[in-house]
Motif scaffolding. Structure first.
Motif, PDB file in Angstrom:
ATOM      1  N   LYS A 125       0.524  -0.830  -0.010  1.00 47.04           N
ATOM      2  CA  LYS A 125       0.090   0.334  -0.048  1.00 47.04           C
ATOM      3  C   LYS A 125       0.694   0.966   0.273  1.00 47.04           C
ATOM      4  O   LYS A 125       0.231   2.579  -0.635  1.00 47.04           O
ATOM      5  CB  LYS A 125      -0.945   0.058   1.173  1.00 47.04           C
ATOM      6  CG  LYS A 125      -2.155  -0.491   0.839  1.00 47.04           C
ATOM      7  CD  LYS A 125      -2.507  -0.529   2.245  1.00 47.04           C
ATOM      8  CE  LYS A 125      -4.406  -1.513   1.873  1.00 47.04           C
ATOM      9  NZ  LYS A 125      -5.308  -1.327   3.112  1.00 47.04           N
ATOM     10  N   LYS A 126       1.427   1.125   0.466  1.00 45.31           N
ATOM     11  CA  LYS A 126       2.975   2.235   0.889  1.00 45.31           C
ATOM     12  C   LYS A 126       3.250   2.793  -0.926  1.00 45.31           C
ATOM     13  O   LYS A 126       3.788   3.764  -0.803  1.00 45.31           O
ATOM     14  CB  LYS A 126       3.427   2.472   1.904  1.00 45.31           C
ATOM     15  CG  LYS A 126       2.983   2.159   3.432  1.00 45.31           C
ATOM     16  CD  LYS A 126       4.446   1.618   4.127  1.00 45.31           C
ATOM     17  CE  LYS A 126       3.572   1.665   5.686  1.00 45.31           C
ATOM     18  NZ  LYS A 126       4.359   1.874   6.874  1.00 45.31           N
ATOM     19  N   ARG A 127       3.924   1.716  -1.416  1.00 47.80           N
ATOM     20  CA  ARG A 127       4.108   1.987  -2.884  1.00 47.80           C
ATOM     21  C   ARG A 127       3.722   2.101  -3.656  1.00 47.80           C
ATOM     22  O   ARG A 127       3.542   2.112  -4.365  1.00 47.80           O
ATOM     23  CB  ARG A 127       4.966   0.179  -2.947  1.00 47.80           C
ATOM     24  CG  ARG A 127       6.067   0.196  -1.995  1.00 47.80           C
ATOM     25  CD  ARG A 127       6.705  -1.260  -2.672  1.00 47.80           C
ATOM     26  NE  ARG A 127       7.612  -1.320  -1.618  1.00 47.80           N
ATOM     27  CZ  ARG A 127       8.573  -2.679  -1.975  1.00 47.80           C
ATOM     28  NH1 ARG A 127       7.665  -3.840  -2.519  1.00 47.80           N
ATOM     29  NH2 ARG A 127       9.613  -2.783  -1.409  1.00 47.80           N
ATOM     30  N   ASN A 128       2.038   2.265  -3.381  1.00 51.44           N
ATOM     31  CA  ASN A 128       1.382   2.552  -3.802  1.00 51.44           C
ATOM     32  C   ASN A 128       0.982   2.001  -5.562  1.00 51.44           C
ATOM     33  O   ASN A 128       0.949   1.972  -6.187  1.00 51.44           O
ATOM     34  CB  ASN A 128       1.201   3.758  -4.772  1.00 51.44           C
ATOM     35  CG  ASN A 128       0.311   4.373  -5.592  1.00 51.44           C
ATOM     36  OD1 ASN A 128      -0.762   4.346  -5.240  1.00 51.44           O
ATOM     37  ND2 ASN A 128       0.262   5.692  -6.363  1.00 51.44           N
ATOM     38  N   THR A 129       0.887   0.265  -4.599  1.00 50.56           N
ATOM     39  CA  THR A 129       0.849  -0.341  -6.657  1.00 50.56           C
ATOM     40  C   THR A 129       0.022  -0.474  -6.752  1.00 50.56           C
ATOM     41  O   THR A 129      -1.397  -0.375  -6.897  1.00 50.56           O
ATOM     42  CB  THR A 129       0.143  -1.923  -5.693  1.00 50.56           C
ATOM     43  OG1 THR A 129       1.246  -2.006  -3.805  1.00 50.56           O
ATOM     44  CG2 THR A 129       0.313  -3.066  -5.932  1.00 50.56           C
ATOM     45  N   LYS A 130       0.195  -0.379  -8.624  1.00 49.86           N
ATOM     46  CA  LYS A 130      -0.760   0.038  -9.373  1.00 49.86           C
ATOM     47  C   LYS A 130      -2.046  -1.687 -10.229  1.00 49.86           C
ATOM     48  O   LYS A 130      -1.259  -3.144 -10.371  1.00 49.86           O
ATOM     49  CB  LYS A 130       0.506   0.568 -10.564  1.00 49.86           C
ATOM     50  CG  LYS A 130       0.549   1.902 -10.133  1.00 49.86           C
ATOM     51  CD  LYS A 130       0.997   2.440 -11.351  1.00 49.86           C
ATOM     52  CE  LYS A 130       1.977   3.879 -11.067  1.00 49.86           C
ATOM     53  NZ  LYS A 130       2.557   4.173 -11.762  1.00 49.86           N
ATOM     54  N   PHE A 131      -2.268  -1.766 -10.615  1.00 48.80           N
ATOM     55  CA  PHE A 131      -3.388  -2.888 -10.999  1.00 48.80           C
ATOM     56  C   PHE A 131      -2.908  -2.818 -12.443  1.00 48.80           C
ATOM     57  O   PHE A 131      -2.718  -2.438 -13.372  1.00 48.80           O
ATOM     58  CB  PHE A 131      -4.917  -2.616 -11.244  1.00 48.80           C
ATOM     59  CG  PHE A 131      -5.756  -1.870  -9.605  1.00 48.80           C
ATOM     60  CD1 PHE A 131      -5.516  -2.000  -9.037  1.00 48.80           C
ATOM     61  CD2 PHE A 131      -6.190  -0.651  -9.669  1.00 48.80           C
ATOM     62  CE1 PHE A 131      -6.312  -2.936  -7.439  1.00 48.80           C
ATOM     63  CE2 PHE A 131      -6.745  -0.142  -8.436  1.00 48.80           C
ATOM     64  CZ  PHE A 131      -6.620  -1.286  -7.657  1.00 48.80           C
ATOM     65  N   GLN A 175      -5.590   1.764 -15.159  1.00 46.48           N
ATOM     66  CA  GLN A 175      -4.495   1.045 -15.150  1.00 46.48           C
ATOM     67  C   GLN A 175      -3.893   0.130 -15.936  1.00 46.48           C
ATOM     68  O   GLN A 175      -2.301   0.051 -16.200  1.00 46.48           O
ATOM     69  CB  GLN A 175      -4.256   1.380 -12.950  1.00 46.48           C
ATOM     70  CG  GLN A 175      -4.597   2.648 -12.118  1.00 46.48           C
ATOM     71  CD  GLN A 175      -4.504   2.568 -11.190  1.00 46.48           C
ATOM     72  OE1 GLN A 175      -3.636   1.532 -10.790  1.00 46.48           O
ATOM     73  NE2 GLN A 175      -5.239   3.606 -10.562  1.00 46.48           N
ATOM     74  N   SER A 176      -4.671  -0.829 -15.967  1.00 48.58           N
ATOM     75  CA  SER A 176      -3.685  -1.929 -16.774  1.00 48.58           C
ATOM     76  C   SER A 176      -3.416  -1.690 -18.044  1.00 48.58           C
ATOM     77  O   SER A 176      -2.695  -2.485 -18.076  1.00 48.58           O
ATOM     78  CB  SER A 176      -4.981  -3.612 -16.532  1.00 48.58           C
ATOM     79  OG  SER A 176      -5.508  -3.550 -15.285  1.00 48.58           O
ATOM     80  N   ILE A 177      -4.298  -0.626 -17.834  1.00 46.63           N
ATOM     81  CA  ILE A 177      -3.817   0.129 -19.947  1.00 46.63           C
ATOM     82  C   ILE A 177      -2.288   0.407 -19.909  1.00 46.63           C
ATOM     83  O   ILE A 177      -1.599   0.074 -20.801  1.00 46.63           O
ATOM     84  CB  ILE A 177      -4.831   0.438 -20.363  1.00 46.63           C
ATOM     85  CG1 ILE A 177      -6.329   0.292 -20.764  1.00 46.63           C
ATOM     86  CG2 ILE A 177      -4.984   0.653 -21.937  1.00 46.63           C
ATOM     87  CD1 ILE A 177      -7.091   0.991 -21.606  1.00 46.63           C
ATOM     88  N   HIS A 178      -2.589   1.271 -18.856  1.00 49.15           N
ATOM     89  CA  HIS A 178      -1.271   2.333 -18.743  1.00 49.15           C
ATOM     90  C   HIS A 178       0.084   1.171 -18.633  1.00 49.15           C
ATOM     91  O   HIS A 178       1.157   1.425 -19.072  1.00 49.15           O
ATOM     92  CB  HIS A 178      -1.414   2.858 -17.639  1.00 49.15           C
ATOM     93  CG  HIS A 178       0.127   3.888 -17.119  1.00 49.15           C
ATOM     94  ND1 HIS A 178       0.265   4.537 -18.491  1.00 49.15           N
ATOM     95  CD2 HIS A 178       0.591   3.680 -16.157  1.00 49.15           C
ATOM     96  CE1 HIS A 178       1.865   4.903 -17.680  1.00 49.15           C
ATOM     97  NE2 HIS A 178       2.125   4.182 -16.296  1.00 49.15           N
ATOM     98  N   ASN A 179      -0.321   0.109 -17.327  1.00 48.61           N
ATOM     99  CA  ASN A 179       0.643  -0.992 -17.038  1.00 48.61           C
ATOM    100  C   ASN A 179       0.771  -1.418 -18.146  1.00 48.61           C
ATOM    101  O   ASN A 179       2.364  -2.266 -18.271  1.00 48.61           O
ATOM    102  CB  ASN A 179       0.676  -1.389 -15.805  1.00 48.61           C
ATOM    103  CG  ASN A 179       0.062  -0.117 -15.019  1.00 48.61           C
ATOM    104  OD1 ASN A 179       1.535   0.623 -14.867  1.00 48.61           O
ATOM    105  ND2 ASN A 179      -0.690  -0.243 -13.402  1.00 48.61           N
ATOM    106  N   GLY A 180       0.255  -2.328 -19.027  1.00 44.62           N
ATOM    107  CA  GLY A 180       0.602  -2.637 -20.010  1.00 44.62           C
ATOM    108  C   GLY A 180       0.697  -2.502 -21.545  1.00 44.62           C
ATOM    109  O   GLY A 180       1.459  -2.498 -22.179  1.00 44.62           O
ATOM    110  N   PHE A 188       1.383   7.679 -14.368  1.00 44.45           N
ATOM    111  CA  PHE A 188       0.117   7.393 -14.509  1.00 44.45           C
ATOM    112  C   PHE A 188      -0.711   8.581 -13.586  1.00 44.45           C
ATOM    113  O   PHE A 188      -0.365   8.147 -12.514  1.00 44.45           O
ATOM    114  CB  PHE A 188      -0.482   5.497 -14.355  1.00 44.45           C
ATOM    115  CG  PHE A 188      -1.979   6.132 -13.988  1.00 44.45           C
ATOM    116  CD1 PHE A 188      -2.995   6.380 -12.918  1.00 44.45           C
ATOM    117  CD2 PHE A 188      -2.122   5.638 -15.745  1.00 44.45           C
ATOM    118  CE1 PHE A 188      -4.434   5.669 -13.057  1.00 44.45           C
ATOM    119  CE2 PHE A 188      -3.638   5.083 -15.760  1.00 44.45           C
ATOM    120  CZ  PHE A 188      -4.395   5.796 -14.590  1.00 44.45           C
ATOM    121  N   ILE A 189      -1.449   9.584 -13.706  1.00 36.94           N
ATOM    122  CA  ILE A 189      -1.835  10.582 -12.518  1.00 36.94           C
ATOM    123  C   ILE A 189      -3.004  10.403 -13.266  1.00 36.94           C
ATOM    124  O   ILE A 189      -4.532   9.954 -13.960  1.00 36.94           O
ATOM    125  CB  ILE A 189      -1.820  12.029 -13.857  1.00 36.94           C
ATOM    126  CG1 ILE A 189       0.068  11.857 -13.974  1.00 36.94           C
ATOM    127  CG2 ILE A 189      -2.714  13.292 -12.710  1.00 36.94           C
ATOM    128  CD1 ILE A 189       0.616  12.363 -12.271  1.00 36.94           C
TER     129      ILE A 189
END
Length: 456
Positions: A125-131, A175-180, A188-189
């Motif tokens: 959580k502290k690392r602000n995990t992305k989906f 977020q999934s689209i961005h991370n892929g 990612f804002i």
């Protein structure tokens, strides 16, 4: 006395594991089965190295006690069961000599796996995990099609419009689209356009030039901050038409001008926008400019509401129970059959978010039970059962025998009976399409056609 000893071993709140001189398990109590998520039959009379995996044999405190006669106190040990699940325990291990003169080894284990999960969860959580796409729960045809379409959208930088009701998981897809994509290492804002008043949203998006207004300073806007990455504009239909026009210019020209400035700055930003109403209705109601819609909807993804993919409810419930087991340090194993039926009957206006909040709420009411029962559910869900019982015929025969003297054509009446029958069989089989089709004696494709035909 043997029965008494076995009973005592199973009642104590620590794990007990004993191996004989050959390294085979001869005692394995109930608490140990819970800690290691194993069945007794998988462990008893088996060589410990055939059941559990260690980095090397020396890491097994039990084998160390057996081979080297070494006692250890409060030693942390991490290893894996036969399903590769990671187990972490604090062990007291020691050798014992029995009447025959042979040496066995005994281990008394305390479970810290749960605590380890909580720590890891908080660190993440502290690392602000992305989906990512792996975190989208569901195997239904409805959600699988959208996931496939979204994955294809990762190959380009075209704008994406996510259409879906509140709580369907639009930001998760964004977020999934961005991370892929190849922008995954860039920013990612995310900005909820409905959460900021009109007087502030323009300067927030485009930035400000010092002296533009009282107190204004040189400040980059979200477009500049997301340069090279992705900007998610949530609830784009809440922006006023004038601001939508300025937004359209930025997207088309790929330049942004800060409020109060005279110079444009080039920006390379992928836009993902979300809308929680039908785009056609939003345009006709004046909530969305038509030209902005055409610019944003290069790729349009319609995220299905939960009511249209009820076959995913079981998977989602399992996921949320596991999540809150970790957060609350609980051991809830599932829901009762009655609860499962009520969950399938509910229409879920709040979608997946509502389901998650429901599971979280029920687990707050649990004391030491392992199952979520209907007594843990809110009244609005329990009332659904009473209403359905009053409205549904008491048995299948009533579907046909019920007298109806209106002037419906035969085809309409047959369709009505067919729809009710399919609904009932679907409910009895937990809204599983394949099982329902088997019971009805038709193909899955044929059932899918009927579901669409009757709007089920």
């Amino acid at each position: 006395m043997n029965d008494l000893y076995k009973k005592l071993l199973d009642e104590i709140d620590v794990g007990i594991h004993v191996i004989n001189e050959e390294g085979k398990t001869i005692v394995y109590n109930q608490k140990m089965t819970e800690i290691e998520a194993m069945d007794r039959d998988d462990v008893l009379d088996k060589d410990i190295l055939d059941v559990f995996k260690f980095e090397n044999d020396a890491d097994s405190t039990l084998l160390d006690a057996l081979k080297n006669g070494k006692a250890t106190r409060n030693v942390k040990q991490t290893y894996y069961n036969n399903r590769d699940k990671e187990i972490t325990t604090i062990n007291n291990t020691f050798p014992i000599t029995v009447e025959s003169g042979k040496t066995w080894a005994v281990e008394i284990a305390s479970d810290v796996t749960k605590l380890e999960r909580v720590i890891k969860e908080n660190v993440l959580k502290k690392r602000n995990t992305k989906f990512t796409f792996d975190q989208i729960i569901g195997e239904s045809e409805a959600i699988s099609e959208v996931i496939d379409e979204a994955k294809r959208a990762t190959r380009t930088s075209s704008s994406v419009l996510l259409v879906g009701e509140t709580g369907t998981g639009k930001e998760l897809f964004a977020q999934s689209i961005h991370n892929g994509s190849n922008r995954s290492q860039a920013p990612f804002i995310s900005q909820n356009c409905a959460a900021i008043p009109d007087s502030l949203i323009e300067s927030l998006l485009f930035g400000t030039k010092k002296g533009a207004f009282t107190g204004a300073v040189d400040s980059p806007g979200l477009f500049e901050q997301a340069n090279g990455g992705t900007l998610l504009l949530d609830e784009i239909n809440s922006l006023n038409p004038g601001l939508q026009a300025k937004l359209l210019r930025v997207i088309q020209d790929k330049t942004v001008r800060r409020v109060g400035d005279t110079k444009d700055k080039e920006v390379d930003v992928r836009i993902i926008a979300t809308i929680n109403e039908d785009p056609v209705e939003a345009i006709s109601n004046g909530h969305l400019r038509k030209d902005l819609y055409y610019r944003l909807s290069v790729v349009t993804l319609f995220i299905p509401p939960l009511k249209d993919r009820k076959e995913d409810i079981e998977l989602l419930v399992e996921h949320f129970i596991e999540k809150y087991n970790t957060l609350f340090q609980m051991n809830v194993t599932g829901v009762s059959g009655e609860v499962k039926q009520l969950l399938f009957q509910h229409d879920w206006p709040g979608n997946v978010r509502e389901l998650e909040h429901l599971i979280e709420g029920t687990m707050n009411l649990i004391v030491d039970e392992e199952l979520i029962t209907d007594t843990h559910l809110p009244m609005r869900i329990r009332k659904k059962r009473q209403i359905n019982n009053e409205q549904m015929p008491s048995n299948r025969a009533d579907l046909v025998s019920e007298k109806n003297h209106d002037s419906k054509a035969l085809k309409d009446k047959i369709d009505e009976v067919e729809k009710l029958y399919i609904q009932q069989i679907l409910s009895e089989n937990g809204h599983n399409i394949s099982r329902t089709a088997d019971v009805l004696g038709i193909s899955r494709q044929s059932l899918q056609y009927r579901l669409k035909k009757f709007g089920i």
